[in-house]
Design a protein around this motif. Sequence first.
Motif, PDB file in Angstrom:
ATOM      1  N   UNK A 138      36.156  -2.652  18.745  1.00 42.12           N
ATOM      2  CA  UNK A 138      36.221  -2.863  17.299  1.00 42.12           C
ATOM      3  C   UNK A 138      34.830  -2.785  16.667  1.00 42.12           C
ATOM      4  N   UNK A 139      33.801  -3.250  17.371  1.00 40.98           N
ATOM      5  CA  UNK A 139      32.438  -3.147  16.840  1.00 40.98           C
ATOM      6  C   UNK A 139      32.037  -1.678  16.700  1.00 40.98           C
ATOM      7  N   UNK A 140      32.291  -0.868  17.734  1.00 34.67           N
ATOM      8  CA  UNK A 140      31.922   0.543  17.684  1.00 34.67           C
ATOM      9  C   UNK A 140      32.719   1.290  16.614  1.00 34.67           C
ATOM     10  N   UNK A 141      33.923   0.857  16.355  1.00 33.01           N
ATOM     11  CA  UNK A 141      34.762   1.503  15.341  1.00 33.01           C
ATOM     12  C   UNK A 141      34.262   1.219  13.926  1.00 33.01           C
ATOM     13  N   UNK A 142      33.422   0.201  13.763  1.00 30.48           N
ATOM     14  CA  UNK A 142      32.907  -0.141  12.437  1.00 30.48           C
ATOM     15  C   UNK A 142      31.696   0.690  12.016  1.00 30.48           C
ATOM     16  N   UNK A 143      31.293   1.654  12.812  1.00 29.47           N
ATOM     17  CA  UNK A 143      30.170   2.517  12.417  1.00 29.47           C
ATOM     18  C   UNK A 143      30.555   3.260  11.152  1.00 29.47           C
ATOM     19  N   UNK A 144      29.660   3.286  10.164  1.00 29.96           N
ATOM     20  CA  UNK A 144      29.969   4.008   8.928  1.00 29.96           C
ATOM     21  C   UNK A 144      30.230   5.491   9.209  1.00 29.96           C
TER      22      UNK A 144
ATOM     23  N   UNK B  25      34.747   5.977  22.041  1.00 27.30           N
ATOM     24  CA  UNK B  25      33.821   5.920  20.905  1.00 27.30           C
ATOM     25  C   UNK B  25      33.005   7.206  20.822  1.00 27.30           C
ATOM     26  N   UNK B  26      32.543   7.719  21.964  1.00 30.90           N
ATOM     27  CA  UNK B  26      31.760   8.962  21.975  1.00 30.90           C
ATOM     28  C   UNK B  26      32.586  10.123  21.435  1.00 30.90           C
ATOM     29  N   UNK B  27      33.847  10.178  21.818  1.00 30.34           N
ATOM     30  CA  UNK B  27      34.724  11.245  21.332  1.00 30.34           C
ATOM     31  C   UNK B  27      34.936  11.122  19.825  1.00 30.34           C
ATOM     32  N   UNK B  28      35.229   9.920  19.350  1.00 26.09           N
ATOM     33  CA  UNK B  28      35.457   9.702  17.918  1.00 26.09           C
ATOM     34  C   UNK B  28      34.195  10.003  17.105  1.00 26.09           C
ATOM     35  N   UNK B  29      33.048   9.548  17.595  1.00 28.07           N
ATOM     36  CA  UNK B  29      31.786   9.808  16.908  1.00 28.07           C
ATOM     37  C   UNK B  29      31.452  11.297  16.925  1.00 28.07           C
ATOM     38  N   UNK B  30      31.749  11.956  18.045  1.00 31.99           N
ATOM     39  CA  UNK B  30      31.461  13.378  18.173  1.00 31.99           C
ATOM     40  C   UNK B  30      32.193  14.224  17.156  1.00 31.99           C
TER      41      UNK B  30
ATOM     42  N   UNK C 280      32.957   8.962  38.285  1.00 33.58           N
ATOM     43  CA  UNK C 280      33.861   9.738  37.439  1.00 33.58           C
ATOM     44  C   UNK C 280      33.227  11.004  36.887  1.00 33.58           C
ATOM     45  N   UNK C 281      31.908  11.133  37.022  1.00 35.29           N
ATOM     46  CA  UNK C 281      31.228  12.307  36.491  1.00 35.29           C
ATOM     47  C   UNK C 281      31.252  12.363  34.972  1.00 35.29           C
ATOM     48  N   UNK C 282      31.359  11.214  34.340  1.00 33.50           N
ATOM     49  CA  UNK C 282      31.511  11.185  32.885  1.00 33.50           C
ATOM     50  C   UNK C 282      30.212  10.936  32.130  1.00 33.50           C
ATOM     51  N   UNK C 283      29.081  10.909  32.809  1.00 34.52           N
ATOM     52  CA  UNK C 283      27.809  10.676  32.138  1.00 34.52           C
ATOM     53  C   UNK C 283      27.538  11.684  31.046  1.00 34.52           C
ATOM     54  N   UNK C 284      27.926  12.911  31.250  1.00 36.18           N
ATOM     55  CA  UNK C 284      27.655  13.946  30.260  1.00 36.18           C
ATOM     56  C   UNK C 284      28.524  13.792  29.018  1.00 36.18           C
ATOM     57  N   UNK C 285      29.512  12.945  29.057  1.00 37.73           N
ATOM     58  CA  UNK C 285      30.389  12.741  27.912  1.00 37.73           C
ATOM     59  C   UNK C 285      29.851  11.702  26.939  1.00 37.73           C
ATOM     60  N   UNK C 286      28.758  11.061  27.268  1.00 39.83           N
ATOM     61  CA  UNK C 286      28.264   9.974  26.437  1.00 39.83           C
ATOM     62  C   UNK C 286      27.049  10.334  25.599  1.00 39.83           C
ATOM     63  N   UNK C 287      26.695  11.583  25.438  1.00 39.32           N
ATOM     64  CA  UNK C 287      25.637  11.994  24.527  1.00 39.32           C
ATOM     65  C   UNK C 287      24.327  12.329  25.191  1.00 39.32           C
TER      66      UNK C 287
ATOM     67  N   UNK D  64      30.330  15.749  23.386  1.00 39.90           N
ATOM     68  CA  UNK D  64      31.751  15.515  23.197  1.00 39.90           C
ATOM     69  C   UNK D  64      32.459  16.843  23.121  1.00 39.90           C
ATOM     70  N   UNK D  65      33.630  16.889  23.716  1.00 40.55           N
ATOM     71  CA  UNK D  65      34.410  18.114  23.714  1.00 40.55           C
ATOM     72  C   UNK D  65      34.157  18.968  24.941  1.00 40.55           C
ATOM     73  N   UNK D  66      33.142  18.618  25.722  1.00 37.38           N
ATOM     74  CA  UNK D  66      32.855  19.371  26.934  1.00 37.38           C
ATOM     75  C   UNK D  66      33.910  19.037  27.974  1.00 37.38           C
TER      76      UNK D  66
END
Length: 151
Positions: free
Chosen positions: A35-41, A69-74, A96-103, A137-139
């Motif tokens: 919920x905190x991350x979703x409050x980003x303007x 959050x990374x996907x939504x922000x992206x 999980x190999x997901x480091x590249x998904x976080x920016x 994001x999207x990769x």
Amino acid sequence: MPPARFGVQQHNRGSRAEFTVVGDIDLTTVSLVRSALARCPRGLTRTVDVDLTAVGFCDVSALNAFLEAAENLGRTGAVLRLHHPPSSLVRVIDITGSGRLLGPPAPRPAGAGQGENRRGQSRRGQSGRGEIPAPAVGAEPARRSRPGVRS
């Protein structure tokens, strides 16, 4: 109910949103992080930095929240960067190999880089904490083939 020692603080600074998380992130606290991350303007934020220095443990629910959050922000052109994640989160990201998904990696402060090896890879401090680049994001995630399993 989240433990009494858990908290998420947010500071908006122009096009940046900075979050500081204190306490373990697991099934009982992850909703507060989400919920905190979703409050980003929306549309105003270009970079979201999450400081995890005061987090001792993260389970896979934390990773899911950060990836979501990374996907939504992206979608708005913004990026999410994790700073000083606990070793439990680093392990889950590696597995999980997901480091590249976080920016992209966070910019280094002046004088940084003294702990790099010959390949330019950072040697983490004694705590094993460093920066986790949040992938684009999207990769497409890397697929690992398993013997006897077709993709």
